[in-house]
Design a protein around this motif. Structure first.
Motif, PDB file in Angstrom:
ATOM      1  N   ARG A 217       0.965  -1.164  -0.008  1.00  0.00           N
ATOM      2  CA  ARG A 217      -0.059   0.003   0.061  1.00  0.00           C
ATOM      3  C   ARG A 217       0.900   1.414  -0.043  1.00  0.00           C
ATOM      4  NH1 ARG A 217      -4.201  -2.245   4.410  1.00  0.00           N
ATOM      5  NH2 ARG A 217      -5.780  -3.547   2.989  1.00  0.00           N
ATOM      6  N   SER A 218       2.035   1.265   0.680  1.00  0.00           N
ATOM      7  CA  SER A 218       2.749   2.253   0.884  1.00  0.00           C
ATOM      8  C   SER A 218       3.451   2.745  -0.438  1.00  0.00           C
ATOM      9  CB  SER A 218       3.783   2.108   1.832  1.00  0.00           C
ATOM     10  OG  SER A 218       4.871   3.344   1.831  1.00  0.00           O
ATOM     11  N   TYR A 219       4.065   1.590  -1.087  1.00  0.00           N
ATOM     12  CA  TYR A 219       4.449   1.639  -2.527  1.00  0.00           C
ATOM     13  C   TYR A 219       3.547   2.324  -3.340  1.00  0.00           C
ATOM     14  CZ  TYR A 219       6.858  -0.047  -6.748  1.00  0.00           C
ATOM     15  OH  TYR A 219       7.141  -0.166  -8.158  1.00  0.00           O
ATOM     16  N   VAL A 220       2.298   1.696  -3.578  1.00  0.00           N
ATOM     17  CA  VAL A 220       1.528   2.239  -4.279  1.00  0.00           C
ATOM     18  C   VAL A 220       1.205   3.873  -3.988  1.00  0.00           C
ATOM     19  CG1 VAL A 220      -0.963   2.117  -4.989  1.00  0.00           C
ATOM     20  CG2 VAL A 220       0.284   0.017  -4.814  1.00  0.00           C
ATOM     21  N   THR A 221       1.050   4.243  -2.887  1.00  0.00           N
ATOM     22  CA  THR A 221       0.844   5.778  -2.715  1.00  0.00           C
ATOM     23  C   THR A 221       2.083   6.414  -3.080  1.00  0.00           C
ATOM     24  OG1 THR A 221      -0.660   4.982  -0.758  1.00  0.00           O
ATOM     25  CG2 THR A 221       0.267   7.147  -0.784  1.00  0.00           C
ATOM     26  N   ARG A 222       3.264   5.878  -2.666  1.00  0.00           N
ATOM     27  CA  ARG A 222       4.446   6.663  -3.246  1.00  0.00           C
ATOM     28  C   ARG A 222       4.422   6.636  -4.780  1.00  0.00           C
ATOM     29  NH1 ARG A 222       8.559   3.362   0.181  1.00  0.00           N
ATOM     30  NH2 ARG A 222       8.315   2.336  -1.930  1.00  0.00           N
ATOM     31  N   GLY A 223       4.028   5.785  -5.415  1.00  0.00           N
ATOM     32  CA  GLY A 223       3.967   5.940  -7.085  1.00  0.00           C
ATOM     33  C   GLY A 223       2.886   6.747  -7.369  1.00  0.00           C
ATOM     34  N   ARG A 224       1.957   7.018  -6.749  1.00  0.00           N
ATOM     35  CA  ARG A 224       1.039   8.123  -7.361  1.00  0.00           C
ATOM     36  C   ARG A 224       1.424   9.685  -6.961  1.00  0.00           C
ATOM     37  NH1 ARG A 224      -4.228   4.952  -4.865  1.00  0.00           N
ATOM     38  NH2 ARG A 224      -4.373   3.177  -6.331  1.00  0.00           N
ATOM     39  N   ILE A 225       2.338   9.855  -6.227  1.00  0.00           N
ATOM     40  CA  ILE A 225       2.880  11.101  -5.861  1.00  0.00           C
ATOM     41  C   ILE A 225       3.411  11.915  -6.752  1.00  0.00           C
ATOM     42  CG2 ILE A 225       4.523  12.491  -4.247  1.00  0.00           C
ATOM     43  CD1 ILE A 225       3.631  10.591  -1.944  1.00  0.00           C
ATOM     44  N   PRO A 226       4.229  11.320  -7.669  1.00  0.00           N
ATOM     45  CA  PRO A 226       4.887  12.089  -8.598  1.00  0.00           C
ATOM     46  C   PRO A 226       3.686  12.488  -9.810  1.00  0.00           C
ATOM     47  CG  PRO A 226       6.257  10.065  -8.200  1.00  0.00           C
ATOM     48  CD  PRO A 226       4.975  10.117  -7.499  1.00  0.00           C
ATOM     49  N   GLU A 227       2.518  12.105  -9.935  1.00  0.00           N
ATOM     50  CA  GLU A 227       1.551  12.569 -10.834  1.00  0.00           C
ATOM     51  C   GLU A 227       1.455  13.847 -10.274  1.00  0.00           C
ATOM     52  OE1 GLU A 227      -2.983  11.453 -11.744  1.00  0.00           O
ATOM     53  OE2 GLU A 227      -1.721  10.044 -11.290  1.00  0.00           O
ATOM     54  N   ALA A 228       1.220  14.258  -9.036  1.00  0.00           N
ATOM     55  CA  ALA A 228       0.925  15.704  -8.540  1.00  0.00           C
ATOM     56  C   ALA A 228       2.072  16.582  -8.703  1.00  0.00           C
ATOM     57  CB  ALA A 228       0.436  15.550  -6.978  1.00  0.00           C
ATOM     58  N   THR A 229       3.271  15.829  -8.306  1.00  0.00           N
ATOM     59  CA  THR A 229       4.585  16.882  -8.266  1.00  0.00           C
ATOM     60  C   THR A 229       4.900  17.330  -9.706  1.00  0.00           C
ATOM     61  OG1 THR A 229       6.022  15.033  -8.138  1.00  0.00           O
ATOM     62  CG2 THR A 229       5.340  16.022  -5.956  1.00  0.00           C
ATOM     63  N   THR A 230       4.911  16.232 -10.583  1.00  0.00           N
ATOM     64  CA  THR A 230       5.209  16.345 -11.971  1.00  0.00           C
ATOM     65  C   THR A 230       4.514  17.419 -12.704  1.00  0.00           C
ATOM     66  OG1 THR A 230       6.110  14.406 -12.385  1.00  0.00           O
ATOM     67  CG2 THR A 230       5.565  15.357 -14.314  1.00  0.00           C
ATOM     68  N   ALA A 231       2.956  17.341 -12.545  1.00  0.00           N
ATOM     69  CA  ALA A 231       1.962  18.215 -13.034  1.00  0.00           C
ATOM     70  C   ALA A 231       2.004  19.645 -12.323  1.00  0.00           C
ATOM     71  CB  ALA A 231       0.429  17.819 -12.590  1.00  0.00           C
TER      72      ALA A 231
END
Length: 146
Positions: A32-46
């Protein structure tokens, strides 16, 4: 003549089930932590991309007012809504802005922001496994500092 029994005994089966349960109890939170960390770049990149667009608009117009990158964007991301925060476009002035990525769906509780001076901020609130925190950077993993 006797027949030799084949197969597993009940105790062997129960030991196997216990081992699988222990492995799942350890692996599931990490996943779950891995999946959450994998979604964060979507926000920071945008946000980084929108910040560049804001600066390009400023170079051409000498104002951030009416810059398209600051408009609300709720459709391009599955896990984040992008806004000019707080309150939308009215917070854009001739000399400043704050862009936000607010989590939705599986990322509810995360908010990332960036402003005209490239000051980054993360607010994490009510996310299981993550410490509620506010820091002046973009958190990308479970920590209270960058």
């Amino acid at each position: 003549m006797s027949r030799k029994a084949s197969g597993f005994t009940l105790i062997e089966l129960m030991i196997t089930v216990a081992i699988v349960a222990i492995l799942a109890a350890v692996a599931l939170p990490s996943y779950r932590s891995y999946v959450t960390r994998g979604r964060i770049p979507e926000a920071t990149t945008a946000l980084a991309s929108k910040r560049v667009q804001m600066e390009q608009f400023y170079q051409d117009n000498r104002t951030y007012v009416d810059a398209p990158a600051g408009n609300n964007d709720t459709g391009t991301s599955t896990y984040f809504d992008f806004t000019a925060a707080p309150g939308g476009a009215e917070t854009r002035t001739a000399t400043g802005y704050v862009l936000s990525a607010v989590g939705k769906n599986g990322m509810t509780g995360f908010t990332f922001t960036v402003d005209q001076s490239n000051a980054k901020r993360t607010v994490v609130s009510g996310v299981p496994g993550w410490t509620d925190t506010t820091v002046n950077c973009w958190l990308t993993k479970q920590a209270t500092s960058c």
